[in-house]
Design a protein around this motif. Structure first.
Motif, mmCIF file in Angstrom:
data_model
loop_
_atom_site.group_PDB
_atom_site.id
_atom_site.type_symbol
_atom_site.label_atom_id
_atom_site.label_comp_id
_atom_site.label_asym_id
_atom_site.label_seq_id
_atom_site.Cartn_x
_atom_site.Cartn_y
_atom_site.Cartn_z
ATOM 1 N N ARG A 62 0.815 -1.218 0.000
ATOM 2 C CA ARG A 62 0.000 0.000 0.000
ATOM 3 C C ARG A 62 0.850 1.269 0.000
ATOM 4 N NH1 ARG A 62 -5.514 1.002 2.103
ATOM 5 N NH2 ARG A 62 -5.650 3.195 2.635
ATOM 6 N N SER A 63 1.922 1.299 0.772
ATOM 7 C CA SER A 63 2.719 2.520 0.912
ATOM 8 C C SER A 63 3.328 2.981 -0.408
ATOM 9 C CB SER A 63 3.819 2.335 1.961
ATOM 10 O OG SER A 63 4.702 1.297 1.580
ATOM 11 N N VAL A 64 3.619 2.057 -1.312
ATOM 12 C CA VAL A 64 4.202 2.430 -2.614
ATOM 13 C C VAL A 64 3.180 3.162 -3.475
ATOM 14 C CG1 VAL A 64 5.173 1.506 -4.770
ATOM 15 C CG2 VAL A 64 5.925 0.584 -2.567
ATOM 16 N N PHE A 65 1.908 2.819 -3.329
ATOM 17 C CA PHE A 65 0.848 3.396 -4.164
ATOM 18 C C PHE A 65 0.000 4.412 -3.410
ATOM 19 C CE2 PHE A 65 2.078 -0.650 -5.892
ATOM 20 C CZ PHE A 65 2.302 -0.329 -7.218
ATOM 21 N N GLU A 66 0.494 4.871 -2.261
ATOM 22 C CA GLU A 66 -0.279 5.733 -1.380
ATOM 23 C C GLU A 66 -0.356 7.185 -1.844
ATOM 24 O OE1 GLU A 66 -0.874 5.221 3.221
ATOM 25 O OE2 GLU A 66 1.136 5.959 2.757
ATOM 26 N N SER A 67 0.648 7.638 -2.603
ATOM 27 C CA SER A 67 0.651 9.033 -3.035
ATOM 28 C C SER A 67 1.318 9.151 -4.397
ATOM 29 C CB SER A 67 1.397 9.915 -2.022
ATOM 30 O OG SER A 67 2.783 9.613 -2.040
ATOM 31 N N ILE A 68 1.097 10.276 -5.039
ATOM 32 C CA ILE A 68 1.747 10.536 -6.325
ATOM 33 C C ILE A 68 3.258 10.540 -6.144
ATOM 34 C CG2 ILE A 68 2.063 12.305 -8.119
ATOM 35 C CD1 ILE A 68 -0.952 13.038 -7.565
ATOM 36 N N ALA A 69 3.724 11.121 -5.042
ATOM 37 C CA ALA A 69 5.170 11.183 -4.780
ATOM 38 C C ALA A 69 5.755 9.789 -4.598
ATOM 39 C CB ALA A 69 5.449 12.042 -3.549
ATOM 40 N N SER A 70 5.078 8.912 -3.852
ATOM 41 C CA SER A 70 5.627 7.574 -3.623
ATOM 42 C C SER A 70 5.597 6.733 -4.902
ATOM 43 C CB SER A 70 4.895 6.865 -2.479
ATOM 44 O OG SER A 70 3.532 6.687 -2.773
ATOM 45 N N ILE A 71 4.555 6.878 -5.702
ATOM 46 C CA ILE A 71 4.491 6.156 -6.984
ATOM 47 C C ILE A 71 5.596 6.653 -7.908
ATOM 48 C CG2 ILE A 71 3.138 5.753 -9.076
ATOM 49 C CD1 ILE A 71 0.605 5.983 -7.310
ATOM 50 N N THR A 72 5.759 7.966 -8.007
ATOM 51 C CA THR A 72 6.791 8.540 -8.874
ATOM 52 C C THR A 72 8.177 8.093 -8.428
ATOM 53 O OG1 THR A 72 5.370 10.447 -9.325
ATOM 54 C CG2 THR A 72 7.709 10.692 -9.838
ATOM 55 N N SER A 73 8.413 8.061 -7.135
ATOM 56 C CA SER A 73 9.699 7.609 -6.602
ATOM 57 C C SER A 73 9.969 6.155 -6.992
ATOM 58 C CB SER A 73 9.708 7.768 -5.084
ATOM 59 O OG SER A 73 10.897 7.260 -4.536
ATOM 60 N N ALA A 74 8.959 5.301 -6.859
ATOM 61 C CA ALA A 74 9.111 3.896 -7.232
ATOM 62 C C ALA A 74 9.383 3.754 -8.727
ATOM 63 C CB ALA A 74 7.861 3.109 -6.838
ATOM 64 N N VAL A 75 8.642 4.506 -9.546
ATOM 65 C CA VAL A 75 8.845 4.471 -10.994
ATOM 66 C C VAL A 75 10.248 4.959 -11.344
ATOM 67 C CG1 VAL A 75 8.143 5.552 -13.180
ATOM 68 C CG2 VAL A 75 6.412 4.613 -11.625
ATOM 69 N N ASP A 76 10.680 6.043 -10.712
ATOM 70 C CA ASP A 76 12.033 6.559 -10.959
ATOM 71 C C ASP A 76 13.088 5.510 -10.630
ATOM 72 O OD1 ASP A 76 10.993 9.005 -11.768
ATOM 73 O OD2 ASP A 76 11.429 10.015 -9.863
ATOM 74 N N GLU A 77 12.899 4.834 -9.500
ATOM 75 C CA GLU A 77 13.847 3.794 -9.088
ATOM 76 C C GLU A 77 13.871 2.641 -10.082
ATOM 77 O OE1 GLU A 77 14.172 0.491 -5.523
ATOM 78 O OE2 GLU A 77 13.289 2.439 -5.017
ATOM 79 N N LEU A 78 12.705 2.189 -10.515
ATOM 80 C CA LEU A 78 12.624 1.058 -11.430
ATOM 81 C C LEU A 78 13.109 1.398 -12.831
ATOM 82 C CD1 LEU A 78 9.236 -0.447 -10.243
ATOM 83 C CD2 LEU A 78 11.514 -1.399 -9.873
ATOM 84 N N THR A 79 12.843 2.608 -13.284
ATOM 85 C CA THR A 79 13.319 2.979 -14.624
ATOM 86 C C THR A 79 14.831 3.219 -14.620
ATOM 87 O OG1 THR A 79 12.694 5.298 -14.254
ATOM 88 C CG2 THR A 79 11.136 3.918 -15.464
ATOM 89 N N ALA A 80 15.381 3.660 -13.502
ATOM 90 C CA ALA A 80 16.835 3.857 -13.409
ATOM 91 C C ALA A 80 17.573 2.529 -13.440
ATOM 92 C CB ALA A 80 17.182 4.626 -12.132
ATOM 93 N N THR A 81 17.019 1.515 -12.788
ATOM 94 C CA THR A 81 17.677 0.207 -12.779
ATOM 95 C C THR A 81 17.459 -0.550 -14.082
ATOM 96 O OG1 THR A 81 15.765 -0.825 -11.701
ATOM 97 C CG2 THR A 81 17.524 -0.042 -10.262
ATOM 98 N N ALA A 82 16.446 -0.157 -14.841
ATOM 99 C CA ALA A 82 16.157 -0.842 -16.107
ATOM 100 C C ALA A 82 17.063 -0.361 -17.234
ATOM 101 C CB ALA A 82 14.696 -0.616 -16.495
ATOM 102 N N GLN A 83 17.719 0.768 -17.029
ATOM 103 C CA GLN A 83 18.547 1.322 -18.110
ATOM 104 C C GLN A 83 19.916 0.681 -18.154
ATOM 105 O OE1 GLN A 83 18.545 5.555 -17.521
ATOM 106 N NE2 GLN A 83 16.380 5.732 -18.003
#
Length: 83
Positions: A62-83
């Motif tokens: 739940r905490s990952v999807f709780e706010s726009i900021a937390s979702i964006t942070s997770a997406v940023d982390e995942l897209t950085a590791t995918a590159q």
């Protein structure tokens, strides 16, 4: 287009929020704004498709999807590791 703008667009399309996404602060609790756990799954799937990422099991909480900021942070982390 920034990741936060893409996240907001996906939330508008899939989040089923009771409030307008444009008016939400980045740290607003999305569940208090009307998002259900079912809608959060739809948001997650849309994010995975949009960003070509996959949320690992440890991020499926739940905490990952709780706010726009937390979702964006997770997406940023995942897209950085995918590159």
């Amino acid at each position: 287009m920034s990741n936060e703008i893409k996240v907001r667009t996906i939330l508008k399309e899939h989040g089923r929020l009771a409030r307008e996404v444009e008016g939400l602060a980045p740290d607003t609790d999305l569940y208090q704004a009307g998002m259900t756990s079912h809608a959060s799954v739809n948001v997650m799937l849309a994010l995975e498709g949009e960003f070509d990422i996959e949320f690992p099991d440890h991020m499926l909480k739940r905490s990952v999807f709780e706010s726009i900021a937390s979702i964006t942070s997770a997406v940023d982390e995942l897209t950085a590791t995918a590159q």
